[in-house]
Enzyme design. Structure first.
Site, mmCIF file in Angstrom:
data_model
loop_
_atom_site.group_PDB
_atom_site.id
_atom_site.type_symbol
_atom_site.label_atom_id
_atom_site.label_comp_id
_atom_site.label_asym_id
_atom_site.label_seq_id
_atom_site.Cartn_x
_atom_site.Cartn_y
_atom_site.Cartn_z
ATOM 1 C CB SER A 152 40.024 19.836 97.345
ATOM 2 O OG SER A 152 39.210 20.973 97.092
ATOM 3 C CG HIS A 177 28.221 24.797 100.220
ATOM 4 N ND1 HIS A 177 28.584 26.109 100.017
ATOM 5 C CD2 HIS A 177 28.860 24.079 99.257
ATOM 6 C CE1 HIS A 177 29.385 26.196 98.972
ATOM 7 N NE2 HIS A 177 29.579 24.974 98.495
ATOM 8 C CG HIS A 225 38.442 26.504 99.976
ATOM 9 N ND1 HIS A 225 39.581 27.287 100.080
ATOM 10 C CD2 HIS A 225 38.748 25.522 99.088
ATOM 11 C CE1 HIS A 225 40.517 26.801 99.281
ATOM 12 N NE2 HIS A 225 40.048 25.739 98.675
ATOM 13 N NE ARG A 260 47.580 23.798 94.573
ATOM 14 C CZ ARG A 260 46.982 24.789 95.221
ATOM 15 N NH1 ARG A 260 46.108 24.522 96.175
ATOM 16 N NH2 ARG A 260 47.262 26.049 94.932
ATOM 17 C CG HIS A 292 41.640 35.597 109.941
ATOM 18 N ND1 HIS A 292 42.505 35.744 108.886
ATOM 19 C CD2 HIS A 292 40.393 35.774 109.430
ATOM 20 C CE1 HIS A 292 41.826 36.011 107.785
ATOM 21 N NE2 HIS A 292 40.535 36.039 108.090
ATOM 22 N N GLY A 327 41.666 16.329 82.875
ATOM 23 C CA GLY A 327 40.856 15.132 82.712
ATOM 24 C C GLY A 327 40.456 14.420 83.977
#
Length: 296
Positions: A118, A122, A132, A136, A166, A279
């Site tokens: 991930s 900025h 971004h 996964r 794009h 968690g």
């Protein structure tokens, strides 16, 4: 299914680490190459790397990863590139969420394994867009799938940047089917939308989830190409904008736009919800949040 997937899990996890290493090296090289602006010779950004862990209810090993964050650089105000491989048993709320998405047998056997990368950047210059990217793989005893995507988040939009971003994504999608880019572009437009603001958070990209064509190798190959698309899609945009002069008004526009980004990630983002619910290290999960933001 468990024994059949041991090698595939290992390959997927290793690929996400390989992609992480490539992106971190490219971003640090970009930092070192920045020689204009109000910077000291020794203030080029470097990634701080921290091992992360997932907390399990019984104290057993539940996996973890690496959180790599650069703050206060010449080009990047804050950028994080995280990888993780976590496993264990899903809690009741997560089981219900997975069941609602159509994951078979999850409430009977709630074991899971998930691995991915991930990234959120900025930027210092308001003309350089935030970005971004993530990919996964998720596994349960009765199902597996891939997901991910990338999207561009400029506070000051330039049509040529959107076109460049794009075009690179499309070039990497096209070998996997003539309609793949169009389908996942449309999904991104739907997914990266902020309903309470009645607007998109950026200029889109691609997004996909629950990808299981029945051919693991083909789906893994596509996911790898999504990862490979990122640097060709984003680096030219950054290099085009990083030296542009900007004003305090531009900075204000940037900070307000970052508020939109924070709202989306805290309220709607699937990865944020999953990470906190299962968690994983909260700092790693919330790495995507900007260092500074404003609200009107």
């Amino acid at each position: 299914m468990t024994d059949d997937f041991a090698d595939r899990k290992s390959r997927a996890s290793a690929w996400f680490r390989e992609l992480r290493d490539e992106i971190v090296a490219a971003f640090e090289a970009l930092e070192m190459s920045q020689d204009t602006g109000p910077f000291a010779e020794d203030d080029a950004g470097k990634f701080d790397v921290t091992e992360t862990s997932r907390a399990s209810d019984d104290g057993s090993d539940a996996g973890g990863g690496l959180m790599s964050v650069m703050r206060g650089g010449r080009v990047f105000e804050k950028v994080g590139v995280n990888i993780s491989t976590v496993y264990g048993t899903l809690g009741e709320a997560a089981q219900k969420a997975m069941a609602a998405r159509g994951v078979p047998g999850i409430e009977v056997d709630p074991r899971f394994w998930a691995s991915g990368i991930s990234l959120v950047a900025h930027m210092q210059n308001p003309h350089t867009p935030a970005v971004h990217m993530n990919t996964r793989m998720f596994w349960t005893p009765n199902a597996w799938w891939f997901g991910g995507g990338a999207d561009l988040n400029p506070c000051i939009e330039y049509a040529e940047d959107t076109e460049q971003f794009h075009a690179a994504l499309k070039a990497h999608c096209d070998p996997h089917g003539d309609d793949v880019y169009d389908r996942y572009k449309a999904w991104a437009e739907e997914y990266f939308y902020i309903p309470h603001r009645h607007r998109a958070r950026g200029v889109g990209g691609i997004f996909y989830d629950d990808l299981n064509s029945g051919d693991w190798e083909a789906d893994f190959a596509f996911t790898q190409d999504v990862g490979r698309a990122f640097l060709p899609a984003y680096l030219p945009v950054t290099e085009r904008r990083r030296d542009m002069p900007w004003t305090e008004a531009d900075r204000e526009t940037q900070l307000v736009h970052r508020g939109l980004y924070a709202e989306y990630n805290l309220v709607y983002d699937r990865g944020t919800k999953f990470g906190l619910a299962t968690g994983h290290d909260a700092n790693a999960v919330l790495m995507s949040l900007p260092p500074l933001a404003k609200w009107p």
